[in-house]
Each structure stands twice: as C-alpha cells, then as structure tokens.
Scaffold this motif. Structure first.
Motif, PDB file in Angstrom:
ATOM      1  N   GLU A   5       0.846  -1.193   0.000  1.00  0.00           N
ATOM      2  CA  GLU A   5       0.000   0.000   0.000  1.00  0.00           C
ATOM      3  C   GLU A   5       0.883   1.246   0.000  1.00  0.00           C
ATOM      4  O   GLU A   5       1.823   1.354   0.778  1.00  0.00           O
ATOM      5  CB  GLU A   5      -0.908   0.003   1.225  1.00  0.00           C
ATOM      6  CG  GLU A   5      -1.899   1.160   1.230  1.00  0.00           C
ATOM      7  CD  GLU A   5      -2.866   1.085   2.387  1.00  0.00           C
ATOM      8  OE1 GLU A   5      -4.063   0.859   2.158  1.00  0.00           O
ATOM      9  OE2 GLU A   5      -2.397   1.243   3.550  1.00  0.00           O
TER      10      GLU A   5
ATOM     11  N   HIS B 212       1.051   5.658  -0.102  1.00  0.00           N
ATOM     12  CA  HIS B 212       0.305   6.735   0.536  1.00  0.00           C
ATOM     13  C   HIS B 212       0.925   8.082   0.183  1.00  0.00           C
ATOM     14  O   HIS B 212       2.151   8.201   0.037  1.00  0.00           O
ATOM     15  CB  HIS B 212       0.315   6.542   2.064  1.00  0.00           C
ATOM     16  CG  HIS B 212      -0.166   7.742   2.815  1.00  0.00           C
ATOM     17  ND1 HIS B 212       0.654   8.501   3.612  1.00  0.00           N
ATOM     18  CD2 HIS B 212      -1.403   8.311   2.873  1.00  0.00           C
ATOM     19  CE1 HIS B 212      -0.036   9.484   4.154  1.00  0.00           C
ATOM     20  NE2 HIS B 212      -1.280   9.401   3.720  1.00  0.00           N
TER      21      HIS B 212
ATOM     22  N   TYR C 128      -4.504   6.679  -0.338  1.00  0.00           N
ATOM     23  CA  TYR C 128      -3.854   5.378  -0.192  1.00  0.00           C
ATOM     24  C   TYR C 128      -4.132   4.547  -1.444  1.00  0.00           C
ATOM     25  O   TYR C 128      -5.239   4.559  -1.979  1.00  0.00           O
ATOM     26  CB  TYR C 128      -4.378   4.640   1.030  1.00  0.00           C
ATOM     27  CG  TYR C 128      -4.124   5.357   2.337  1.00  0.00           C
ATOM     28  CD1 TYR C 128      -2.966   5.116   3.065  1.00  0.00           C
ATOM     29  CD2 TYR C 128      -5.053   6.277   2.828  1.00  0.00           C
ATOM     30  CE1 TYR C 128      -2.734   5.767   4.268  1.00  0.00           C
ATOM     31  CE2 TYR C 128      -4.822   6.933   4.025  1.00  0.00           C
ATOM     32  CZ  TYR C 128      -3.659   6.687   4.741  1.00  0.00           C
ATOM     33  OH  TYR C 128      -3.408   7.324   5.916  1.00  0.00           O
ATOM     34  N   THR C 129      -3.116   3.798  -1.894  1.00  0.00           N
ATOM     35  CA  THR C 129      -3.258   2.999  -3.109  1.00  0.00           C
ATOM     36  C   THR C 129      -2.693   1.604  -2.871  1.00  0.00           C
ATOM     37  O   THR C 129      -1.631   1.459  -2.257  1.00  0.00           O
ATOM     38  CB  THR C 129      -2.502   3.650  -4.281  1.00  0.00           C
ATOM     39  OG1 THR C 129      -2.889   5.014  -4.385  1.00  0.00           O
ATOM     40  CG2 THR C 129      -2.806   2.931  -5.573  1.00  0.00           C
ATOM     41  N   LYS C 130      -3.389   0.573  -3.389  1.00  0.00           N
ATOM     42  CA  LYS C 130      -2.856  -0.777  -3.339  1.00  0.00           C
ATOM     43  C   LYS C 130      -3.444  -1.589  -4.493  1.00  0.00           C
ATOM     44  O   LYS C 130      -4.481  -1.243  -5.062  1.00  0.00           O
ATOM     45  CB  LYS C 130      -3.161  -1.446  -2.009  1.00  0.00           C
ATOM     46  CG  LYS C 130      -4.621  -1.753  -1.753  1.00  0.00           C
ATOM     47  CD  LYS C 130      -4.787  -2.498  -0.439  1.00  0.00           C
ATOM     48  CE  LYS C 130      -6.243  -2.847  -0.183  1.00  0.00           C
ATOM     49  NZ  LYS C 130      -6.415  -3.613   1.070  1.00  0.00           N
TER      50      LYS C 130
END
Length: 668
Positions: A519, A521, A582-584
C-alpha cells in the motif's frame, strides 16, 4: 615558562657587582684622575718658581764668594801683595748650595782654569765648550745647560779682576730634590684621602641605592602573587620616592586588575559553560544518525565557526517521501543559534502536515516574520523527494544553489528561483520547482561557509572549485563524499581562521523496486497547488502496475475530481486541512482510498449529470462526480466513527476498454 631571576646574593660592599661598589669605584677613579692632572699642572707651573728658588740660593752663595774674592783682591792690592788664581779657586770652592753642585772658573780668553767636576772632561769637548761659551758673555746671569741629558742650571758672575768669571752648576736632581718630600707626603695624603673618599662615597651610595635592593625583593614577592608585600620606606624627596610611589601605584593597580580579572574570568567561565551547554544542545538538535535504507544514501555535517552557529540541516522521512532542509541564519553566535533552533523546530512540525516544499517555506516565513523585531533573516532550501515517483520538488529562499550530480553529465548548480530570505516579509509566496530525480542522482547542499572559505592568501574556495570536488565524489557514498570535501576545504584553508559556519548535506537516490501489492500513501494539503504532486503520484502508481498512458490519465482524472471536491468543499474556507490518498493492488485491481477530516459528503448518492443538455442549460457542479463514476469500476463512501470521510474507488487494470473511455470523456 618565565625564568625567575637570581637575586640570592647578599647586598654588601664586598661584591663588585653591586651598584654602590661600582659607583664608588667610578668616583674613586675620577678623583684619582683629577688629582693626577692637578699635580701635573702644579708641577708644570711651579717648575719656574722652583728654579728661581734654587737659583736664588746658588746666586747668593756665588755672589758672596765673588764679593770675597773682590775684597781679597782689593786688600791684597792695598798691601801690595800679589794674588794668584789659586786663592780665588779656594774661595770659589766654598760655594756648595746642593749636594751634587760644583763650581768652575774661566779667564777672559774662555780657558777653564777651575772645574769642580772632572767627569765633564771625559764627556767630550762639546759639554765643556757649552760651559765656557755661556760664561764668556762678561756679565752676570743664569742659563740651562746639558739639555739633552742631565739638564743643569749654570749660574755665573764675573769676578772683575783679570777677566775671571766664577760659576756654579746645579743639577736637575738637586733642583727637584725639594719635590721628593712634597710628592711623598702628597701621595700619602692622596692615598689616605682616596680611601676616606671611597668609604664615604660607598656609604653614601649604599644608603641611596639600598632601597633599590628592597624594591627588588618586593617586586619579586609581588611577581609571585603576594600583592600585600610592604614596600620600603623612603624619606628622601628624590627619584627613589617617585620610584616607591610608582611601585605602590603598580601594586594597587595590580590588585584592582586582579579583582576585575576574577570577575571577568568568572563571567567568561560562566558564559563559556553556557555556550558549551548551548553547543551540546544545538548539536543534539541536528541529526547525527542517518537512515539505513536501500533507496536513499544521506549524510550531513555541521562545523560551527564559534561555540554555537547559525547553520542548520534536518530531514524527515514520511512513508515514501523524504523531507529535507538546509539553512543559514544571518549572524553568528547565540542569537543565530536561537533562530536556528526555531527554524529547525518549525520544519519538524510543518513537514508532516504541509507536504509541499513551498508551503513549508511559506509557513516558516510567516512564523519567523511575525516576531522578528531584530530583523534577522534566514536563507533556506527545502526539498521533498518522492522516493516512488522519482520526483524532487523544492523551494529556495535566497540560499546557495545546491550542486546536482546527475547520473549522466557534468555536475552543475541546480536551477533555483532565488526568492527572498525567510524573515523580512510576512506575506510572500515562494515559488516551487520540480525535477525528475531518477535513481543514481545525487544532490549536495551546503551553506556559504563552504564556497566562502578562505586561505592565508585571502582567496575564496569558490563555486568552480566546489564543482570540481563534486565530480571527484560522484561515485562515493554520502559519508565519504562529505568527509572528502571537508578535507579539501581544510587543506585549502591551510590553518586560516574561518568566519562562517560550514554545513553540508549529501543526498543520493539509489532507487528501490517496490512490491506492487504494498500500500502506498501520499498526503496533500487542501490547496489546489497540490494537484501537481497528485498527478505525479497517480501516474507513477499506474506505471508501476504496467498500465498504458490512456489508462493512467483517465484514472488520474477521476481521482483529481474527487480530491478537488475535498480541497474546495470539505473544509471551511480559511481552514487548514489535508487529504490522504492510499493505493494498493488487489487481484489486478487498483484501489484508491481518499480520506479526509472535513464535512461529510457522499458522492455516490449525488445525481448523475445530464450530459445531453446543452452546456448553457446544464447546472453548475456534478460533472466531476459523473466522470469519476464512469471512469472507475466502483465507488464506495463511508463516514467513520472518528469523523473521517473515506471514499474507496477501484479500477481493473485488465479488461477495460480504454479507447471507449477516452471517447466517452471526449463526448462529455
């Protein structure tokens, strides 16, 4: 170490090295010389009088003898008797004024008929002729003879009968015989007088210079620290009294000076102690341990010109972003160190909340300028390195341009906007710049203490020399690079005292391959100026997962619309806030989660915009949400119990029709 003089000898008359003895000898020699000169003058001028005295005695005896001879000749003539020269010689022989004197007589022809000293006959005719010539003048007189050797005095007088001339010769030894007793008694009196004079002079001079010896002992005692040592009493109103008064003044001045020095020393020690503590505190405020990470190599050092300085550096790592700062406070010493501490604290507090470099500089400026009555200013360089996106954003406040060490190409100064220093102006918008910072790129930040370092010839280290040194450390790690340049500066300075602090920070981006499932951020401030950072972040995430350019741009457009809504409407106007993204990656699907602490708003419940209406008939707003709904595969909103707005948006990385999405966007 100062060597102590030797004053262990006793002060008495027996030592010729004492001043009184030397002065006494000098006076004695002068007196003896004066006496001798006086004696010579006396002898010279009394010689004639001595000769007259001698001649008077001899003349008297000779005249009496001549008168007797004349009387005998007259009586003999009256009786009718005849006289011969033998009778005259017998009468002449009675003349004997001195021990070595002798008589002589010549006739009218100059023939010697009587000579009382027969030794003259053995000395040649010259001396005999000298006598006879002097006696043939036919009158009474006196003359010096035998001047070449034993000078004598010839006194002669004519008898008056038969042309006879009687004479007596007195030698020089007899003439000067009267001097012998005079010289003896005079010498005795002279010697006794000299001894008495010497004793009197020695005693008088001893009394005069004896206080000097006491002054010497007092001075030695004072020099050893006994400032209460008593000084000798001087009753004479002369230079010794002035010397004593000078010693007393010096003694009192030393006491006062030592008292002042004690106070000054105590104050200095107190200040030095506080400066030492301040130095320890200041050095404790700046980082001395550096991150041990695979993606960055960072090292820094600071060398104050005094106990404390006005330079600063600091860094902060938040997720995948590196915040760093370097600065130089105008001035030196304690005031500069205080502003340094304030600036460093402000950076620490702002770096986590205001991720934009220009925002950090702006807020530091506002905080310092609001209470800057002393008009102190600070030059700063603040940078934010996105370690995932390989982007460096920075803002400069009149600081020295850092040295950029690219992967390929020569070292050069980073292109910076100068702006104004922090502190003078309360309201100033600092420009922000951005460059790509791929792995292998390095940046050397420094203060002007480096380029303005001087050597004994008053030459500056300069920027050109710095670029040359930077080329030499191109492939070195950060610590070696900083230490090498420090050594080069010290070698250049060659012991010359430096007037400015020297601070350096070396940063190299090594790069790191991230797990695509991790993840990521980013935190953005609620300002539209943050959209540039948002774009770099979103595009970088999409590229990491292998998406094409159209896909990345469409995703960015959807995310931008949602973030822009939060920036513009979530917080009250004038209220500071932030947006977290946030990225995942989850099963070939990118998930973007937008979080904020603003007013609640659910975009999923908003009505769709009617894109078939003409533009002039469409209501304001709603189009951005419509775009996001059509671009993203799903959107979910949640208001958490702790007051957060959470919007989750998903987009598949495969199977999507990017060309249809682009046509749909073009239609809108």
């Amino acid at each position: 170490m100062i060597e102590k003089p030797n004053f262990d000898y006793k002060y008495d008359f027996a030592l010729p090295k004492s001043l009184s003895m030397r002065l006494s000898f000098a006076i004695l020699i002068i007196a003896a010389g004066i006496f001798l000169v006086a004696m010579l003058i006396y002898l010279y001028f009394s010689e004639e009088s001595v000769k007259e005295e001698t001649a008077q005695k001899a003349k008297t005896e000779l005249h009496d003898a001549v008168m007797q001879m004349r009387m005998d000749a007259t009586m003999a003539k009256a009786r009718g008797d005849s006289l011969n020269t033998a009778q005259f010689v017998a009468t002449l022989k009675t003349v004997h004024p001195y021990e070595h004197s002798y008589t002589l007589m010549t006739d009218s022809t100059g023939r010697m008929i009587h000579l009382g000293d027969s030794s003259i006959l053995h000395q040649g005719n010259v001396r005999l002729t000298e006598l006879t010539n002097a006696m043939t003048v036919g009158r009474r007189g006196m003359q010096e003879v035998f001047k070449g050797s034993n000078i004598s005095l010839l006194i002669y007088e004519p008898v008056g009968h038969m042309g006879l001339t009687a004479a007596v010769v007195c030698s020089r030894s007899d003439i000067l015989a009267s001097y012998r007793s005079l010289i003896f008694y005079g010498a005795a009196v002279f010697i006794i007088g000299l001894l008495i004079l010497f004793a009197c002079c020695a005693f008088a001079i001893y009394k005069m210079v004896h206080p000097l010896h006491e002054f010497t002992q007092s001075a030695m005692s004072i020099a050893e620290g006994n400032l209460d040592t008593p000084l000798p009493e001087v009753r004479s109103q002369d230079e010794l009294l002035q010397l004593r008064n000078s010693f007393e003044y010096m003694q009192n001045s030393l006491k006062q000076h030592i008292e002042d020095l004690k106070v000054t020393t105590a104050t200095k020690e107190h200040i030095l102690s506080e400066l030492t503590i301040a130095h320890d505190i200041q050095m404790g405020m700046i980082p001395v341990s550096f991150p041990k990470r695979e993606d960055i190599d960072l090292f820094a050092s600071m060398k104050p010109a005094r106990e404390v300085g006005g330079d600063l550096y600091d860094f902060l790592i938040d997720s995948d972003e590196l915040f760093f700062i370097i600065g130089d406070v105008a001035g030196k010493g304690v005031p500069a160190s205080l502003y340094m501490a304030v600036t460093r604290t402000l950076f620490r507090n702002l770096a986590g909340n205001y991720q934009s470099a220009s925002n950090i500089v702006r807020e530091i400026n506002r905080a310092i300028a609001s209470e800057n009555d002393s008009c102190i200013f600070v030059t700063l360089f603040v940078g934010v390195l996105d370690l995932r996106n390989y982007v460096l954003t920075y803002s400069n406040a009149s600081h020295n341009a850092p040295v950029l060490v690219p992967v390929n190409g020569d070292c050069r100064l980073l292109d910076v906007e100068p702006n104004v220093p922090v502190g003078p102006l309360d309201r100033y918008d600092y420009d922000e710049q951005q460059i790509d910072f791929p792995p292998g790129t390095a940046l050397l930040l420094y203060t002007d203490g480096l380029t303005e370092a001087i050597n004994p010839d008053r030459q500056l280290f300069g920027t050109s020399r710095l670029l040359q040194e930077a080329e030499m450390v191109r492939h070195e790690n950060a610590e070696n690079a900083v230490k090498f340049i420090q050594q080069r500066v010290e070698h250049f300075a060659n012991g010359a005292e430096q007037s400015d602090d020297l601070t350096m920070l070396f940063l190299r981006h090594r790069g790191l391959v991230h797990d695509s499932s991790d993840e990521r951020h980013i935190r953005l401030k609620n300002e539209m100026a943050e959209m540039g950072r948002l774009r770099s972040y979103v595009l970088s995430v999409c590229r990491e997962h292998g998406t094409n350019e159209h896909y990345a741009l469409s995703v960015y457009l959807a995310i931008e619309e949602m973030v822009a809504n939060v920036v513009n409407y979530a917080y009250k106007k004038g209220t500071r806030g932030h947006v977290d993204l946030y990225t995942k990656n989850d099963d070939d699907t990118l998930e973007f989660r937008i979080e904020d602490w603003g007013q609640p708003f659910d975009p999923t419940k908003a009505e769709d915009a009617d894109i078939n209406l003409p533009l002039e008939e469409r209501p304001i707003g709603g189009l951005g949400i419509h775009l996001a709904r059509n671009i993203m595969d799903s959107m979910h909103y949640q208001r958490t119990d702790d007051g957060r707005n959470v919007l989750t948006m998903r987009k598949q990385m495969t199977g999507g029709d990017d060309e249809n999405t682009e046509k749909h966007l073009f239609t809108i």
